[in-house]
Design a protein around this motif. Structure first.
Motif, short mmCIF file in Angstrom:
data_model
loop_
_atom_site.label_atom_id
_atom_site.label_comp_id
_atom_site.label_asym_id
_atom_site.label_seq_id
_atom_site.Cartn_x
_atom_site.Cartn_y
_atom_site.Cartn_z
N ALA A 21 53.70 -67.97 79.86
CA ALA A 21 54.66 -67.25 79.00
C ALA A 21 55.57 -66.43 79.90
CB ALA A 21 53.92 -66.38 78.00
N ASN A 22 56.58 -67.07 80.47
CA ASN A 22 57.47 -66.44 81.44
C ASN A 22 58.75 -65.97 80.78
OD1 ASN A 22 55.63 -67.15 83.44
ND2 ASN A 22 56.61 -69.11 83.76
N PRO A 53 58.11 -69.30 72.30
CA PRO A 53 58.32 -70.73 72.55
C PRO A 53 57.08 -71.45 73.07
CG PRO A 53 60.12 -69.46 73.48
CD PRO A 53 59.07 -68.48 73.05
N LEU A 54 56.20 -70.72 73.74
CA LEU A 54 54.97 -71.32 74.26
C LEU A 54 53.98 -71.59 73.13
CD1 LEU A 54 53.28 -72.08 76.82
CD2 LEU A 54 52.38 -69.75 76.70
N SER A 59 58.81 -78.78 68.87
CA SER A 59 58.94 -80.10 69.48
C SER A 59 58.56 -79.99 70.95
CB SER A 59 60.38 -80.63 69.35
OG SER A 59 61.26 -79.81 70.08
N TRP A 60 58.30 -81.11 71.56
CA TRP A 60 58.00 -81.13 72.99
C TRP A 60 59.28 -81.47 73.74
CZ3 TRP A 60 53.10 -84.36 71.89
CH2 TRP A 60 52.08 -83.51 71.51
N GLY A 102 51.89 -75.45 64.14
CA GLY A 102 50.77 -74.52 64.21
C GLY A 102 49.70 -74.93 65.19
N ASP A 103 49.88 -76.06 65.86
CA ASP A 103 48.91 -76.56 66.83
C ASP A 103 49.17 -75.88 68.17
OD1 ASP A 103 46.82 -78.20 67.55
OD2 ASP A 103 48.12 -79.86 68.12
N TYR A 104 48.12 -75.39 68.82
CA TYR A 104 48.27 -74.69 70.11
C TYR A 104 47.29 -75.26 71.10
CZ TYR A 104 48.58 -70.97 73.54
OH TYR A 104 48.74 -70.28 74.69
#
Length: 123
Positions: A21-22, A53-54, A59-60, A102-104
Motif C-alpha cells: 500500500a504505497n 486501490p490495493l 479490475s486487475w 470484495g475479494d482480497y
C-alpha cells in the motif's frame, strides 16, 4: 482452519498492506509506505492512493511498461496491450468473472465495508 493457518492468513494481510500500500508516487514507483505516514494529509494520501486501490480492486491491471517491453521484444509482430482484458472468466463449480468484488488476496472476503478506528493516548 487451525491456529497456524489463521496466523498465516493474518500475517499475509498485514504484509500486503505494509509492503504494497504505497503512496507518494513518482513515475511507476510508490516511495512511501504506511510507516512513512507523519501527518493527516499523509494518512489520507496513503489511504486514497495506497490502501483503497490495493484492497478494493474492481479490475486487475498490467504493468505500466508492458507495451514498451512488448515493442522492444516483438518488433516484427505488433500487438496493442490496451486490448487486453482486465477481467477473466474462471471455471469451477460455476462460471464467474474475476476479480470478484470484495475479494482480497484471492482467499479473503470484505464483508460490510472497511471500519476505521482512532486510538488516542493521553497527552
Amino acid at each position: 482452519l487451525n491456529q497456524s493457518q489463521a496466523f498465516a492468513v493474518e500475517g499475509a494481510l498485514r504484509f500486503d498492506i505494509q509492503e504494497n500500500a504505497n503512496f507518494a508516487w513518482s513515475h511507476n514507483f510508490g516511495h512511501k509506505t504506511v510507516f512513512d505516514v507523519n501527518s493527516i494529509s499523509d494518512f489520507w494520501s496513503w489511504f486514497r492512493i495506497g490502501f483503497l486501490p490495493l484492497v478494493i480492486q474492481q479490475s486487475w491491471s498490467y504493468s505500466e511498461e508492458l507495451q514498451a517491453a512488448y515493442n522492444a521484444m516483438n518488433v516484427s509482430q505488433p500487438y496493442i496491450t490496451d486490448n487486453l482484458s482486465s477481467h477473466w472468466a474462471e471455471y469451477g463449480s460455476e462460471f464467474q468473472v474475476t476479480p470478484i468484488r470484495g475479494d482480497y488476496l484471492h482467499y479473503n472476503r470484505l464483508v460490510g465495508g472497511i471500519r476505521m478506528r482512532q486510538e488516542r493516548s493521553p497527552a
